[in-house]
Enzyme design. Structure first.
Site, PDB file in Angstrom:
ATOM      1  N   ARG A   1       0.844  -1.186   0.000  1.00 32.04           N
ATOM      2  CA  ARG A   1       0.000   0.000   0.000  1.00 32.04           C
ATOM      3  C   ARG A   1       0.884   1.242   0.000  1.00 32.04           C
ATOM      4  O   ARG A   1       1.924   1.285   0.654  1.00 32.04           O
ATOM      5  CB  ARG A   1      -0.928   0.020   1.231  1.00 32.04           C
ATOM      6  CG  ARG A   1      -2.020  -1.049   1.178  1.00 32.04           C
ATOM      7  CD  ARG A   1      -3.056  -0.702   0.119  1.00 32.04           C
ATOM      8  NE  ARG A   1      -4.130  -1.696   0.019  1.00 32.04           N
ATOM      9  CZ  ARG A   1      -4.171  -2.660  -0.869  1.00 32.04           C
ATOM     10  NH1 ARG A   1      -3.167  -2.816  -1.734  1.00 32.04           N
ATOM     11  NH2 ARG A   1      -5.193  -3.496  -0.921  1.00 32.04           N
TER      12      ARG A   1
ATOM     13  N   HIS B   1       0.659  -0.406 -10.377  1.00 30.22           N
ATOM     14  CA  HIS B   1      -0.244  -1.204  -9.530  1.00 30.22           C
ATOM     15  C   HIS B   1      -0.658  -2.503 -10.241  1.00 30.22           C
ATOM     16  O   HIS B   1      -1.844  -2.805 -10.392  1.00 30.22           O
ATOM     17  CB  HIS B   1      -1.494  -0.397  -9.155  1.00 30.22           C
ATOM     18  CG  HIS B   1      -2.164  -0.910  -7.907  1.00 30.22           C
ATOM     19  ND1 HIS B   1      -2.804  -0.104  -7.012  1.00 30.22           N
ATOM     20  CD2 HIS B   1      -2.291  -2.177  -7.399  1.00 30.22           C
ATOM     21  CE1 HIS B   1      -3.303  -0.827  -6.022  1.00 30.22           C
ATOM     22  NE2 HIS B   1      -2.991  -2.089  -6.228  1.00 30.22           N
TER      23      HIS B   1
END
Length: 310
Positions: A225, A273
């Site tokens: 994250r 991502h």
């Protein structure tokens, strides 16, 4: 009749409809799988935080929300959600993360960037990497994804360290916990992989103080994250050479703005991502197996603990 509402992004329906219906048939789930329904008649939501459904109060018959995302930080604090929330723990997602992490750990361990840079005719054989058993790699976060990655690295003979907030025991991995354990791990780790959840307690796990504990020139790999890293502290550590390189797949703002310093920094690799995408076929099976369990009186799997946020 049980009603299951697909409440993720509309654009995802085309990819998920057939795998979900196939899983229902395979498991013998008798239910209506729909894209639209009266909220008062919905029993289960197959969900992503990008959904238009943000107020759960009209769903008076709702029994559970099953997320298609591994991360639940953007929904766990929703006070209108009063039923169990199940995060995605999917074999396909885990396999994808293990492959991505292993690939980038090996890339940095073997010095691949230096060996292939430019393909400019320069024969660069002055640096020979140690064997994996002599390289200390740390995985911060030992949930489903972190444990699987740590086990794979251990199988490759890396000197693998693991850290989690609560004690864990993983074969082949030297496990630590607590604040003292984190300092011990960071002080040894030549490569650090971040796979912690995003919670108030994990924000800025890597900051100026913790980055200073690392052996000089250590590598950071973050597929976890974006909030786990203090960006300014990392950029400063990269500028001084305290951190040798950072490979980053997740960010506080996504897509990463074109003007962000990470794009221009010579010691940063940005990936968009992609460390582990949810695969519709395996994710559909995971979700439907959980619904099947619940319909048959068994407890739901992977229910989020609201107190910890994961």
């Amino acid at each position: 009749m049980t009603t299951i509402l697909f409440a993720a992004k509309r654009a995802d329906w085309a990819a998920y409809e057939a795998p979900l219906r196939q899983s229902m048939a395979d498991l013998g789930v008798s239910a209506d799988l729909v894209l639209e329904a009266d909220p008062a008649e919905v029993d289960y939501l197959i969900y992503s935080p990008a959904s238009t459904v943000q107020d759960f109060r009209p769903y008076t018959r709702l029994k559970a929300v099953l997320s298609l995302w591994a991360g639940v930080e953007s929904i766990v604090g929703n006070t209108t959600l009063q039923v169990p929330l199940c995060r995605m723990v999917d074999p396909g997602l885990t396999e994808g993360m293990v492959e991505w992490v292993t690939g980038h750990v090996l890339r940095h361990h073997l010095g691949m960037d230096a060996h292939i840079q430019g393909q400019d005719g320069v024969w660069r054989n002055d640096v020979v990497p140690p064997l994996a058993r002599d390289r200390r790699v740390a995985v911060l976060g030992l949930g489903a994804l972190g444990s699987a990655c740590a086990q794979m690295l251990a199988q490759l003979q890396f000197n693998t360290l693991g850290w989690s907030r609560r004690p864990k025991d993983i074969s082949g991995v030297s496990c630590y916990s607590g604040e003292d354990g984190l300092r011990q791990v960071l002080s040894q780790a030549e490569i650090v992989v971040l796979l912690l959840p995003a919670t108030p307690q994990t924000e800025n796990t890597l900051n100026a103080e913790s980055l200073a504990l690392l052996p000089r020139g250590a590598v950071i790999i973050n597929p976890g994250r974006g909030t786990l890293i203090d960006d300014e502290a990392l950029l400063s550590a990269l500028d001084t050479g305290q951190v040798g390189h950072a490979t980053l797949d997740v960010f506080r703002a996504e897509p990463l703005p074109p003007e962000h310093a990470y794009w221009q920094h010579p010691c940063v690799t940005v990936t968009p991502h992609i460390a582990s995408e949810t695969r519709p076929v395996s994710a559909a099976r995971t979700v439907m197996e959980n619904i099947h369990r619940h319909l048959n009186g068994a407890a739901l799997l992977n229910v989020v603990d609201r107190a910890t946020g994961y």
